[in-house]
Write a protein that holds these residues in place. Structure first.
Motif, PDB file in Angstrom:
ATOM      1  N   ILE A 132     -47.544 -45.680 -91.476  1.00 37.02           N
ATOM      2  CA  ILE A 132     -48.862 -46.000 -92.026  1.00 37.02           C
ATOM      3  C   ILE A 132     -48.871 -47.410 -92.613  1.00 37.02           C
ATOM      4  N   GLU A 133     -47.820 -47.733 -93.364  1.00 35.25           N
ATOM      5  CA  GLU A 133     -47.742 -49.068 -93.953  1.00 35.25           C
ATOM      6  C   GLU A 133     -47.707 -50.147 -92.863  1.00 35.25           C
ATOM      7  N   ALA A 134     -46.951 -49.870 -91.785  1.00 39.71           N
ATOM      8  CA  ALA A 134     -46.888 -50.835 -90.685  1.00 39.71           C
ATOM      9  C   ALA A 134     -48.249 -50.982 -90.020  1.00 39.71           C
ATOM     10  N   ALA A 135     -48.939 -49.853 -89.826  1.00 35.83           N
ATOM     11  CA  ALA A 135     -50.251 -49.902 -89.191  1.00 35.83           C
ATOM     12  C   ALA A 135     -51.245 -50.660 -90.060  1.00 35.83           C
ATOM     13  N   ASP A 136     -51.202 -50.444 -91.368  1.00 33.39           N
ATOM     14  CA  ASP A 136     -52.138 -51.118 -92.263  1.00 33.39           C
ATOM     15  C   ASP A 136     -51.849 -52.615 -92.362  1.00 33.39           C
ATOM     16  N   SER A 137     -50.558 -52.974 -92.384  1.00 29.17           N
ATOM     17  CA  SER A 137     -50.221 -54.382 -92.551  1.00 29.17           C
ATOM     18  C   SER A 137     -50.374 -55.166 -91.250  1.00 29.17           C
ATOM     19  N   GLU A 138     -49.959 -54.551 -90.134  1.00 31.19           N
ATOM     20  CA  GLU A 138     -50.061 -55.251 -88.845  1.00 31.19           C
ATOM     21  C   GLU A 138     -51.482 -55.182 -88.290  1.00 31.19           C
ATOM     22  N   GLY A 139     -52.090 -53.986 -88.379  1.00 36.19           N
ATOM     23  CA  GLY A 139     -53.449 -53.812 -87.862  1.00 36.19           C
ATOM     24  C   GLY A 139     -53.554 -53.885 -86.360  1.00 36.19           C
ATOM     25  N   THR A 140     -52.422 -53.777 -85.650  1.00 32.81           N
ATOM     26  CA  THR A 140     -52.469 -53.862 -84.188  1.00 32.81           C
ATOM     27  C   THR A 140     -52.786 -52.499 -83.597  1.00 32.81           C
ATOM     28  N   PRO A 141     -53.450 -52.468 -82.432  1.00 36.89           N
ATOM     29  CA  PRO A 141     -53.738 -51.181 -81.800  1.00 36.89           C
ATOM     30  C   PRO A 141     -52.478 -50.351 -81.561  1.00 36.89           C
ATOM     31  N   LYS A 142     -51.378 -50.990 -81.190  1.00 37.08           N
ATOM     32  CA  LYS A 142     -50.149 -50.241 -80.904  1.00 37.08           C
ATOM     33  C   LYS A 142     -49.629 -49.574 -82.174  1.00 37.08           C
ATOM     34  N   ALA A 143     -49.614 -50.285 -83.293  1.00 41.38           N
ATOM     35  CA  ALA A 143     -49.131 -49.707 -84.553  1.00 41.38           C
ATOM     36  C   ALA A 143     -50.041 -48.586 -85.030  1.00 41.38           C
ATOM     37  N   LEU A 144     -51.352 -48.770 -84.876  1.00 36.13           N
ATOM     38  CA  LEU A 144     -52.294 -47.726 -85.270  1.00 36.13           C
ATOM     39  C   LEU A 144     -52.148 -46.491 -84.393  1.00 36.13           C
ATOM     40  N   ALA A 145     -51.956 -46.697 -83.097  1.00 38.05           N
ATOM     41  CA  ALA A 145     -51.792 -45.569 -82.180  1.00 38.05           C
ATOM     42  C   ALA A 145     -50.519 -44.795 -82.499  1.00 38.05           C
ATOM     43  N   ARG A 146     -49.459 -45.531 -82.794  1.00 36.25           N
ATOM     44  CA  ARG A 146     -48.193 -44.876 -83.121  1.00 36.25           C
ATOM     45  C   ARG A 146     -48.347 -44.003 -84.370  1.00 36.25           C
ATOM     46  N   ALA A 147     -49.033 -44.515 -85.380  1.00 35.14           N
ATOM     47  CA  ALA A 147     -49.254 -43.745 -86.605  1.00 35.14           C
ATOM     48  C   ALA A 147     -50.167 -42.547 -86.340  1.00 35.14           C
ATOM     49  N   ASP A 148     -51.207 -42.748 -85.527  1.00 26.35           N
ATOM     50  CA  ASP A 148     -52.141 -41.665 -85.235  1.00 26.35           C
ATOM     51  C   ASP A 148     -51.423 -40.489 -84.580  1.00 26.35           C
ATOM     52  N   LEU A 149     -50.608 -40.765 -83.594  1.00 25.51           N
ATOM     53  CA  LEU A 149     -49.872 -39.714 -82.893  1.00 25.51           C
ATOM     54  C   LEU A 149     -48.880 -39.021 -83.824  1.00 25.51           C
ATOM     55  N   ALA A 150     -48.190 -39.785 -84.647  1.00 25.98           N
ATOM     56  CA  ALA A 150     -47.210 -39.196 -85.565  1.00 25.98           C
ATOM     57  C   ALA A 150     -47.892 -38.300 -86.590  1.00 25.98           C
ATOM     58  N   LEU A 151     -49.046 -38.724 -87.084  1.00 26.43           N
ATOM     59  CA  LEU A 151     -49.783 -37.913 -88.050  1.00 26.43           C
ATOM     60  C   LEU A 151     -50.262 -36.613 -87.411  1.00 26.43           C
ATOM     61  N   SER A 152     -50.727 -36.671 -86.185  1.00 28.78           N
ATOM     62  CA  SER A 152     -51.172 -35.446 -85.505  1.00 28.78           C
ATOM     63  C   SER A 152     -50.019 -34.469 -85.327  1.00 28.78           C
ATOM     64  N   ARG A 153     -48.845 -34.991 -84.970  1.00 29.01           N
ATOM     65  CA  ARG A 153     -47.686 -34.113 -84.770  1.00 29.01           C
ATOM     66  C   ARG A 153     -47.271 -33.465 -86.095  1.00 29.01           C
ATOM     67  N   ALA A 154     -47.196 -34.257 -87.147  1.00 32.73           N
ATOM     68  CA  ALA A 154     -46.798 -33.717 -88.450  1.00 32.73           C
ATOM     69  C   ALA A 154     -47.815 -32.692 -88.942  1.00 32.73           C
ATOM     70  N   PHE A 155     -49.091 -32.988 -88.741  1.00 36.58           N
ATOM     71  CA  PHE A 155     -50.144 -32.069 -89.158  1.00 36.58           C
ATOM     72  C   PHE A 155     -50.031 -30.749 -88.405  1.00 36.58           C
ATOM     73  N   ALA A 156     -49.859 -30.805 -87.095  1.00 33.64           N
ATOM     74  CA  ALA A 156     -49.766 -29.586 -86.300  1.00 33.64           C
ATOM     75  C   ALA A 156     -48.545 -28.760 -86.700  1.00 33.64           C
ATOM     76  N   ASP A 157     -47.424 -29.419 -86.969  1.00 27.75           N
ATOM     77  CA  ASP A 157     -46.221 -28.708 -87.393  1.00 27.75           C
ATOM     78  C   ASP A 157     -46.440 -28.012 -88.730  1.00 27.75           C
ATOM     79  N   LEU A 158     -47.068 -28.709 -89.670  1.00 30.21           N
ATOM     80  CA  LEU A 158     -47.309 -28.136 -90.991  1.00 30.21           C
ATOM     81  C   LEU A 158     -48.251 -26.942 -90.910  1.00 30.21           C
ATOM     82  N   VAL A 159     -49.344 -27.087 -90.181  1.00 32.95           N
ATOM     83  CA  VAL A 159     -50.316 -25.988 -90.070  1.00 32.95           C
ATOM     84  C   VAL A 159     -49.677 -24.780 -89.397  1.00 32.95           C
ATOM     85  N   ALA A 160     -48.927 -25.001 -88.328  1.00 33.11           N
ATOM     86  CA  ALA A 160     -48.276 -23.887 -87.628  1.00 33.11           C
ATOM     87  C   ALA A 160     -47.342 -23.131 -88.560  1.00 33.11           C
TER      88      ALA A 160
END
Length: 538
Positions: A132-160
Motif C-alpha cells: 500500500i505504501e509503495a502504491a501510494d508513494s509511486e502512484g503507478t498503475p503497476k504498483a496499484l494493481a499489485r496492491a489491489d490483487l494482494a488486498l483481494s487475496r487477503a480479504f478472501a482468505d480472512l472472510v473464508a
C-alpha cells in the motif's frame, strides 16, 4: 464511494502511523479498545483537506483506473480472474490514483482477527502495508494493481476463515442450499464489491451475523470488565447481604476488586448488582447461592461460554442475506435484509422437556386458518382423560381422523378406545379446528421438516409478558405473526373465506435459523442466560 482527495504523501504517512499503532496495540492486548478509534482516525486522515487543490474529474479518475485495470488483467490468475474478468478487471481497492480507506479497514480487521480465533499473521498485514505504501508513494498503475490483487487475496482468505464451519456445534440443515459450504474467493470478493460502501462492509464484517459481531465485541468487553479480578473462592453455604459484617464479606470484596474490609457498602452492592446483571441473575445486590456459584465459576467458564456461543452464531448468515433467526435461549426472533435488522419480537420457545431444535430450513409458504395437529403424547395426557371424564371432541372443537395422511377421513369419537389411548396402548390422530381459540392462531409459516416444527400465531398472549418464555412443544409462537407476515409477503396475508388450511407460497423462500444463544449482547456488554436445554456442558 467518493474519492479521497488529500496528497498521497499525507495519506500514506497518516495510514502508516495508525496501522503501526494497531499492530503494536494488538501485541499489547489492547487492539479491541483501539480499533474503533483507529478506524475513525484513518477515515479522518483520508478525508482531511489537501494543502493544494488536487481534485480530478471523474473522467480523469476513470482513465487512471483504466490503466490499473490493464495491469490487473496482465497479473491476475486462477480463481481471482473469475471475479476481475466480468468487471473488466476494474480495481476494487483503488480510488483514483491511490489505495482507498477500505484497505485501512481491512488492515484493522486483520489486526484484531485473534478475536475470531485466527492468527493475524496468516493474512500478511505487514506485506500489505508495504504494498500500500509503495502504491501510494509511486502512484503507478503497476504498483496499484499489485496492491489491489494482494488486498483481494487477503480479504478472501480472512472472510473464508471467519466463515469456517463452527467447531463443536451440531445443527440440522433441512435444505442442501443452506449447508455451510465454504464460499470461493471470487464469490467472497464479488459479494463485497456489491456493498454500497466497501469500507462499511469491512468495518462491520457484513458477511457475519450481527449477533456474532456483537458477541465478538462483548467477549472482549467482558474480559476487560471481569477477567482480571482475583480468582478467590467464596464459601458456597453463606448468604452475604448489605449491612452484614461477617468475615466472608472480605473475600467477596477481594473477589470484586474492591479495597480490603468487611463492610457490605454501596460500592460492593453496585459491583454485585453489575455482576448479577451480566450473568443473568436477579440484580438485588445480595450474594446468595447462585451469585456465589457464578463468582466461583470464574471468568474462564464464562469466556468458554462466550466462545461457544460465538461458534453457534458463526453459523448464521450476514445481514445482506434476507433471513430469520430464532434464538430459543432468549426466546426472541430477529429478521434481516439489505444489510440491517428489519425487526425483532418475542417468541415462546420449546419447554425444557420439548426443546426447540437447532435447525435451518427454507420458509416456503404460509398456512392461513390452520388446523392444529395435536401431538400424540398430548392426546394421551390431556385429551383422552377429558373424554373419559365425559367430555366430547365437538365441544372442544377437536376432531379425530383415521390416519396421518392428507386423505384421512373423520373418525367418530365412539369408534375410539379412549382407555387404550390414555394408557399409551393406543394412538389416534386428533386435530383442533381453525378459529380464534386454535393453538396455531390465524397463520403459521412452514419450513417442511419431519419434526413438525414451524413458526405460528397464538391466542395465548399472556405468555409474552413472562420473562421466561419456554412453554411450547418445540414450535415457535410469535408475538406478532401479522407483522412477520407483512415482512414475508410485502402485505398483510389475508384469506377470501373461512376455509381451513389455505396455503399461500412466499414470493421468495426465506431461510430460517433456529439457534440457541445463552450469552447475548446487551447495550452495556453481555448477559448470560439460563441453559434451559442443558446444551452448554459443564
Amino acid at each position: 464511494m467518493p474519492a479521497a482527495t488529500p496528497a498521497a504523501g499525507a495519506v500514506a504517512s497518516g495510514r502508516t502511523r495508525l496501522i503501526h499503532a494497531a499492530f503494536r496495540a494488538r501485541r499489547l492486548g489492547r487492539a479491541h479498545s483501539l480499533v474503533p478509534a483507529l478506524i475513525a482516525g484513518l477515515l479522518a486522515v483520508a478525508a482531511a483537506p489537501a494543502p493544494v487543490a488536487l481534485a480530478q474529474g471523474k473522467a480523469v479518475g476513470d482513465a487512471a483506473k483504466s490503466s490499473v485495470a490493464a495491469e490487473i488483467r496482465a497479473g491476475v490468475s486462477g480463481k481471482y480472474k473469475d471475479f476481475y474478468a466480468p468487471r473488466g478487471y476494474w480495481p476494487l481497492w483503488v480510488e483514483k490514483d491511490r489505495i482507498g480507506p477500505q484497505a485501512d479497514a481491512l488492515l484493522a480487521l486483520i489486526a484484531q482477527s485473534d478475536a475470531d480465533g485466527l492468527n493475524p499473521r496468516s493474512y500478511g498485514g505487514r506485506d500489505l502495508e508495504k504494498l500500500i505504501e509503495a502504491a501510494d508513494s509511486e502512484g503507478t498503475p503497476k504498483a496499484l494493481a499489485r496492491a489491489d490483487l494482494a488486498l483481494s487475496r487477503a480479504f478472501a482468505d480472512l472472510v473464508a476463515d471467519m466463515r469456517r464451519p463452527a467447531r463443536g456445534v451440531k445443527i440440522r440443515y433441512l435444505d442442501a442450499e443452506l449447508d455451510t459450504k465454504p464460499p470461493g474467493p471470487a464469490d467472497i470478493v464479488r459479494a463485497a464489491s456489491l456493498a454500497p460502501s466497501l469500507t462499511d462492509y469491512i468495518q462491520s464484517a457484513g458477511w457475519m451475523s450481527p449477533l456474532y459481531m456483537r458477541l465478538r465485541a462483548a467477549r472482549a468487553g467482558y474480559m476487560d470488565k471481569w477477567g482480571g479480578l482475583p480468582a478467590v473462592q467464596i464459601p458456597p453455604d453463606v448468604k452475604l447481604r448489605p449491612g452484614g459484617k461477617v468475615p466472608e464479606i472480605a473475600l467477596l470484596r477481594h473477589r470484586m476488586g474492591l479495597s480490603d474490609g468487611v463492610a457490605y457498602d454501596k460500592a460492593l452492592v453496585a459491583k454485585v448488582k453489575a455482576f448479577q446483571t451480566d450473568h443473568g441473575l436477579k440484580p438485588d445486590g445480595v450474594a446468595g447461592a447462585m451469585t456465589i456459584g457464578a463468582l466461583n465459576d470464574g471468568p474462564a467458564r464464562y469466556e468458554h461460554l462466550l466462545a461457544l456461543n460465538m461458534e453457534r452464531a458463526r453459523l448464521l448468515p450476514g445481514p445482506w442475506t434476507r433471513h430469520v433467526v430464532v434464538d430459543a435461549a432468549s426466546a426472541r426472533l430477529y429478521y434481516y435484509s439489505k444489510g440491517a435488522m428489519d425487526g425483532t419480537m418475542k417468541v415462546v420457545a420449546g419447554a425444557k422437556e420439548s426443546p426447540t431444535p437447532l435447525m435451518a430450513g427454507m420458509i416456503r409458504y404460509a398456512t392461513l386458518n390452520p388446523y392444529w395437529n395435536i401431538p400424540t403424547d398430548l392426546v394421551e395426557r390431556k385429551v383422552a382423560p377429558k373424554i373419559l371424564a365425559g367430555g366430547s371432541l365437538k365441544s372442544m372443537r377437536y376432531e379425530a381422523l383415521t390416519d396421518w395422511t392428507a386423505d384421512a377421513a373423520p373418525l367418530a369419537q365412539s369408534a375410539i378406545d379412549w382407555r387404550a389411548v390414555a394408557s399409551g396402548q393406543g394412538e389416534v390422530r386428533v386435530r383442533q379446528l381453525p378459529g380464534g381459540s386454535n393453538a396455531m392462531g390465524r397463520i403459521k409459516f412452514m419450513f417442511p421438516n419431519d419434526l413438525g416444527i414451524y413458526l405460528h400465531d397464538t391466542p395465548q398472549r399472556d405468555l409474552f409478558a413472562k420473562e421466561d418464555r419456554h412453554y411450547s412443544n418445540g414450535c415457535v409462537r410469535l408475538e406478532d405473526a401479522q407483522r412477520l407476515g407483512r415482512w414475508f409477503f410485502g402485505k398483510t396475508p389475508t384469506t377470501d373465506s373461512d376455509a381451513p388450511e389455505q396455503h399461500e407460497p412466499l414470493p421468495q423462500p426465506v431461510p430460517v435459523y433456529l439457534t440457541y444463544l445463552t450469552a447475548v449482547p446487551t447495550a452495556t456488554g453481555v448477559q448470560f442466560l439460563p441453559d434451559v436445554y442443558g446444551r452448554d456442558g459443564n
